[in-house]
Design a protein around this motif. Structure first.
Motif, mmCIF file in Angstrom:
data_model
loop_
_atom_site.group_PDB
_atom_site.id
_atom_site.type_symbol
_atom_site.label_atom_id
_atom_site.label_comp_id
_atom_site.label_asym_id
_atom_site.label_seq_id
_atom_site.Cartn_x
_atom_site.Cartn_y
_atom_site.Cartn_z
ATOM 1 N N TYR A 23 -27.535 -10.723 -0.783
ATOM 2 C CA TYR A 23 -28.059 -10.741 -2.094
ATOM 3 C C TYR A 23 -28.597 -12.020 -2.402
ATOM 4 C CZ TYR A 23 -25.646 -6.534 -2.430
ATOM 5 O OH TYR A 23 -24.848 -5.178 -2.258
ATOM 6 N N PRO A 24 -30.027 -12.028 -2.730
ATOM 7 C CA PRO A 24 -30.741 -13.198 -3.420
ATOM 8 C C PRO A 24 -29.845 -13.895 -4.591
ATOM 9 C CG PRO A 24 -32.236 -11.474 -3.199
ATOM 10 C CD PRO A 24 -31.007 -11.047 -3.042
ATOM 11 N N PRO A 25 -29.444 -15.210 -4.429
ATOM 12 C CA PRO A 25 -28.791 -15.745 -5.726
ATOM 13 C C PRO A 25 -29.610 -15.861 -6.964
ATOM 14 C CG PRO A 25 -29.867 -17.382 -4.150
ATOM 15 C CD PRO A 25 -30.093 -16.088 -3.648
ATOM 16 N N THR A 26 -28.699 -15.790 -7.875
ATOM 17 C CA THR A 26 -29.466 -15.841 -9.429
ATOM 18 C C THR A 26 -29.966 -17.225 -9.543
ATOM 19 O OG1 THR A 26 -27.159 -16.555 -10.296
ATOM 20 C CG2 THR A 26 -27.635 -14.263 -10.227
ATOM 21 N N ILE A 27 -30.947 -17.144 -10.534
ATOM 22 C CA ILE A 27 -31.827 -18.428 -10.925
ATOM 23 C C ILE A 27 -30.893 -19.581 -11.262
ATOM 24 C CG2 ILE A 27 -33.400 -19.323 -12.518
ATOM 25 C CD1 ILE A 27 -34.790 -16.946 -12.470
ATOM 26 N N ASP A 28 -29.769 -19.279 -12.040
ATOM 27 C CA ASP A 28 -28.825 -20.460 -12.551
ATOM 28 C C ASP A 28 -27.872 -20.932 -11.441
ATOM 29 O OD1 ASP A 28 -27.172 -18.289 -12.219
ATOM 30 O OD2 ASP A 28 -26.607 -18.090 -14.345
ATOM 31 N N ALA A 29 -27.818 -20.433 -10.214
ATOM 32 C CA ALA A 29 -27.307 -20.895 -8.980
ATOM 33 C C ALA A 29 -27.862 -22.224 -8.462
ATOM 34 C CB ALA A 29 -26.990 -19.952 -7.897
ATOM 35 N N ALA A 30 -28.860 -22.441 -8.859
ATOM 36 C CA ALA A 30 -29.762 -23.619 -8.471
ATOM 37 C C ALA A 30 -29.270 -24.738 -9.146
ATOM 38 C CB ALA A 30 -31.224 -23.352 -8.416
#
Length: 521
Positions: A112-119
């Protein structure tokens, strides 16, 4: 039984390969070698110095024991943590997956695509201002921004706003803060380029839109033949501002396969401008430019990959007079690109797209998975999964489409790929016999972008399956208005060519038959 043993060995081999790749990604071998070398040096020093200091003999033994006991601790800490300029952080996991990738249809789950806060950081790259004659050097100015965007987009923990959305907002009157808010990013990279004969002056700056402060700014005055080096230096500086040993290693990898030919680079930048228009004339022009670029630099991996994608787009949109031959050319182009840059996320992404259009969903998923593991915040690559997963059409595949697209829509609702993401979700609903949901979502896709003929003809099929024959014929007519080559017969031929079961293919074209738009094959 023998086949099961062979399959078990292949699964074990794949898991072993992925384990050793993860060891390298977390720099465990490097730390082990450095630790062993340091331990040997320390032991030798202790053996020489301790007796001279008249220390007991057991102290040397103690040093050796402590070095041995410290080795597993060093390995564990290296596995778990990464040292960055902002401190020690846990090493990010690769994209999650429901199962190991063994090559079988049931287990090649993309995750799955990562969540925004994972960046660790989010940034938008705006087009650089052309300070020379009006339009005279716009290709160079836009090209350098595009290339920086592509380089940053390959970083594992940096989320880069979509290029088209960034460029579109920059063309308006929005402030930096408003652009950042619209794109949901914190940092804005902008700049300018001026050319004076064979000299260029590039100014770049990185701003924190939330704090309203400038993070970094630099002026580069070089010869024109150093333009590509300047682009690389700017990308390096941005990554350094965001930090992390891992990010610095990744930026070096991203620079591994550049062209040194400025003319070839300029041709590819012009081609990229044309590709996203999806018209026959634009794709023809892009193909011509890419072939010229490849002639100037046959080792330009990005040019070969882009050529493969242009050929695939021509096939998909009905502009190819010889689809089978063009598929072979497209596959040859991406294979060449991968031979030149086998671990380049951009090359892997376009390879996945080509394999999907040319009828090999397994190869497509493998390429796309490799791409998003390298660059998990490349949401365009995640969106491409819709093509092979819908084509393959198993129950697990279709659920995977919904999960991926739902995540994408939640975290990147302004991405230029949204209409196609909605198309894939609608197609998955068709294959699941959920026709009203399919029709509603196809309508949303057309509301987003009413000039995509493939979505119109898909919409016609959905309406035909719902016995809304007049509306189906109207949608097919709209597809023909947008693109005269997008006929029901062409659409059906491409759906069949993408592969999948007879049942899946039937659901994707039977509505056209029912509406009288396609003959019974």
């Amino acid at each position: 039984m023998a086949a099961l043993r062979v399959r078990g060995l292949s699964v074990a081999g794949e898991r072993t390969r992925r384990f050793f790749e993860e060891l390298r990604r977390r720099k465990v071998p490097r730390v082990a070698v450095v630790y062993a070398a340091a331990g040997w040096v320390l032991t030798e020093v202790a053996s020489t110095v301790f007796p001279a200091l008249m220390l007991p003999g057991w102290t040397v033994t103690l040093v050796v024991i402590l070095m041995i006991l410290g080795f597993p601790l060093a390995i564990i800490l290296t596995w778990v943590f990464d040292i960055t300029p902002t401190g020690i952080e846990r090493t990010a996991e690769l994209a999650e997956s429901d199962a190991e990738d063994t090559g079988s249809p049931a287990t090649t789950r993309p995750g799955y695509p990562p969540t925004i806060d994972a960046a660790v950081a989010s940034v938008a790259v705006l087009p650089f201002d052309n300070l020379g004659p009006a339009g005279g050097h716009a290709v160079l100015a836009n090209g350098i921004a595009t290339e920086i965007h592509s380089t940053l987009n390959k970083m594992h923990r940096i989320r880069v706003a979509p290029r088209r959305s960034s460029f579109r907002l920059a063309a308006g009157d929005d402030t930096v803060e408003e652009i950042a808010r619209a794109l949901n990013v914190r940092y804005i990279l902008s700049g300018s380029l001026m050319r004076d004969g064979d000299r260029i002056r590039v100014i770049a700056e990185l701003d924190d839109a939330i704090e309203g402060s400038q993070i970094w700014s630099e002026k580069y005055e070089r010869g024109l033949d150093h333009l590509l080096a300047v682009q690389a230096e700017i990308a390096d500086a941005v990554v350094a501002a965001f930090g992390g040993e891992r990010q610095r290693a990744e930026i070096q990898r991203a620079h591994m396969q550049p062209t040194k030919n400025l003319d070839a680079w300029s041709l590819v930048q012009k081609a990229r401008h044309y590709i996203l228009n999806y018209s026959r004339r634009s794709l023809d022009e892009a193909q011509s430019l890419l072939l010229q670029g490849i002639e100037l630099d046959p080792d330009y991996a990005a040019a070969h990959a882009a050529l493969g994608s242009v050929l695939a787009e021509r096939i998909l949109n009905g502009f190819s007079d010889a689809p089978q031959e063009d598929c072979e050319r497209a596959i040859k182009a991406i294979q060449c690109a991968r031979s030149l840059a086998s671990h380049d996320a951009f090359v892997l992404k376009l390879s996945g797209m080509v394999w999907a259009i040319c009828g090999d969903p397994i190869q497509s998923i493998h390429s796309l998975r490799a791409s998003v593991e390298l660059a998990p915040f490349d949401f365009g690559a995640w969106g491409y999964f819709g093509w092979p997963l819908v084509a393959r059409g198993t129950a697990e595949d279709l659920e995977e489409v919904h999960k991926i697209i739902d995540r994408l829509l939640n975290i990147a609702a302004e991405h230029s790929g949204v209409p196609y993401w909605l198309l894939h979700k609608s197609a998955a609903h068709v294959c699941q016999d959920e026709l009203q949901q399919a029709a509603d979502i196809a309508g949303q896709a057309l509301d987003k972008h009413g000039e995509l003929s493939w979505i119109w003809i898909h919409h016609a099929n959905v309406l035909g399956l719902m016995d809304q024959f007049e509306d189906a014929q109207a949608s097919a007519g709209r597809a023909a208005q947008v693109n005269s080559a997008m006929t029901p017969a062409h659409y059906a031929a491409r759906v069949r060519a993408m592969g999948g079961s007879a049942e899946t293919i039937s659901k994707r074209i039977d509505g056209l038959v029912a509406a009288g738009l396609l003959g019974v094959s």
